[in-house]
Motif scaffolding. Structure first.
Motif, PDB file in Angstrom:
ATOM      1  N   ARG A 126       0.828  -1.207   0.000  1.00 41.74           N
ATOM      2  CA  ARG A 126       0.000   0.000   0.000  1.00 41.74           C
ATOM      3  C   ARG A 126       0.863   1.258   0.000  1.00 41.74           C
ATOM      4  NH1 ARG A 126      -5.255   1.269   0.963  1.00 41.74           N
ATOM      5  NH2 ARG A 126      -5.662   3.371   1.703  1.00 41.74           N
ATOM      6  N   THR A 130       0.924   4.081  -2.935  1.00 38.45           N
ATOM      7  CA  THR A 130       0.614   5.460  -2.572  1.00 38.45           C
ATOM      8  C   THR A 130       1.751   6.390  -2.970  1.00 38.45           C
ATOM      9  OG1 THR A 130      -0.733   4.693  -0.707  1.00 38.45           O
ATOM     10  CG2 THR A 130      -0.050   6.982  -0.667  1.00 38.45           C
ATOM     11  N   ASP A 153      -3.795   8.684  -1.229  1.00 37.31           N
ATOM     12  CA  ASP A 153      -4.521   7.506  -0.744  1.00 37.31           C
ATOM     13  C   ASP A 153      -5.991   7.548  -1.129  1.00 37.31           C
ATOM     14  OD1 ASP A 153      -4.907   9.637   1.002  1.00 37.31           O
ATOM     15  OD2 ASP A 153      -5.122   8.370   2.758  1.00 37.31           O
ATOM     16  N   MET A 157      -7.850   4.645  -3.301  1.00 40.99           N
ATOM     17  CA  MET A 157      -9.132   4.025  -2.946  1.00 40.99           C
ATOM     18  C   MET A 157     -10.126   4.115  -4.105  1.00 40.99           C
ATOM     19  SD  MET A 157      -9.856   4.830   1.085  1.00 40.99           S
ATOM     20  CE  MET A 157      -9.454   6.581   1.058  1.00 40.99           C
ATOM     21  N   SER A 158     -10.117   5.246  -4.812  1.00 38.48           N
ATOM     22  CA  SER A 158     -11.009   5.405  -5.965  1.00 38.48           C
ATOM     23  C   SER A 158     -10.669   4.397  -7.055  1.00 38.48           C
ATOM     24  CB  SER A 158     -10.901   6.823  -6.525  1.00 38.48           C
ATOM     25  OG  SER A 158     -11.271   7.775  -5.552  1.00 38.48           O
TER      26      SER A 158
END
Length: 199
Positions: A126, A130, A153, A157-158
């Motif tokens: 992650r 990012t 971030d 997520m999108s």
């Protein structure tokens, strides 16, 4: 994890490893985590013995494929910025992210066991994604093509949500439309001209 990270590889061994991981990524994306190991070895142009020497278990191959695909996706952020304007580089990276998630979804069940066992790998992944997005967004902010008020971030997520809704090959048109919409949402808007008060 044994042999895979034990010592530096010779050029020919590294070439075989790279071909195996690329073939595995394609197979897992299309056939799932139970894809034929013999088929993967054949697609890579090596014998099944070579595959087992590098990756003694299917789980070893799945973890190595995941690590390799993550590294390639993150490295692509810098590569794309060398040849494209920031907004175009970001959009192209989003397409690569969709392909990456297709591989991850293909081996989801087996990969889940790996990530549960190795929470550090999950968090590291992650962080790497990012950071790659932060590089692309910062380049866009610098040239004025990307808004400065969106966190990496949130964009990550999108993107993850998009692949959950429309991440399969037969949904490619929908996926492209959603990614275009996301890029549009990241584009700065001109400040509306003030309207003079009525006399």
């Amino acid at each position: 994890m044994p042999t895979e990270r034990a010592r530096p590889l010779r050029a020919d061994a590294r070439h075989n490893r790279d071909r195996l991981l690329d073939a595995a990524a394609e197979a897992f994306a299309g056939e799932g985590a139970d894809a034929s190991l013999k088929g993967i070895a054949k697609a890579a142009g090596v014998g099944i013995g070579t595959l087992y020497r590098r990756f003694p278990t299917r789980e070893d191959l799945i973890e190595a494929t995941y690590r390799n695909q993550t590294a390639k996706l993150c490295a692509a952020a810098h590569d794309l910025l060398e040849t494209s304007a920031a907004a175009q580089a970001l959009r192209a990276w989003m397409d690569l992210f969709v392909d990456y998630m297709a591989t991850k979804h293909g081996m989801a069940e087996a990969l889940h066991a790996v990530l549960v066992r190795d929470g550090e790998l999950r968090m590291r992944t992650r962080d790497l994604l990012t950071d790659a997005l932060a590089t692309l967004l910062a380049a866009g902010v610098a040239d004025g093509t990307i808004r400065s008020d969106v966190e990496p971030d949130v964009v990550l997520m999108s993107l993850g949500g998009t692949t959950l809704i429309a991440g399969t090959p037969e949904q490619s048109d929908l996926t492209a439309g959603l990614l275009d919409l996301l890029i549009d949402g990241l584009t700065p808007r001109a400040t509306p001209a003030s309207i003079p008060p009525a006399s």
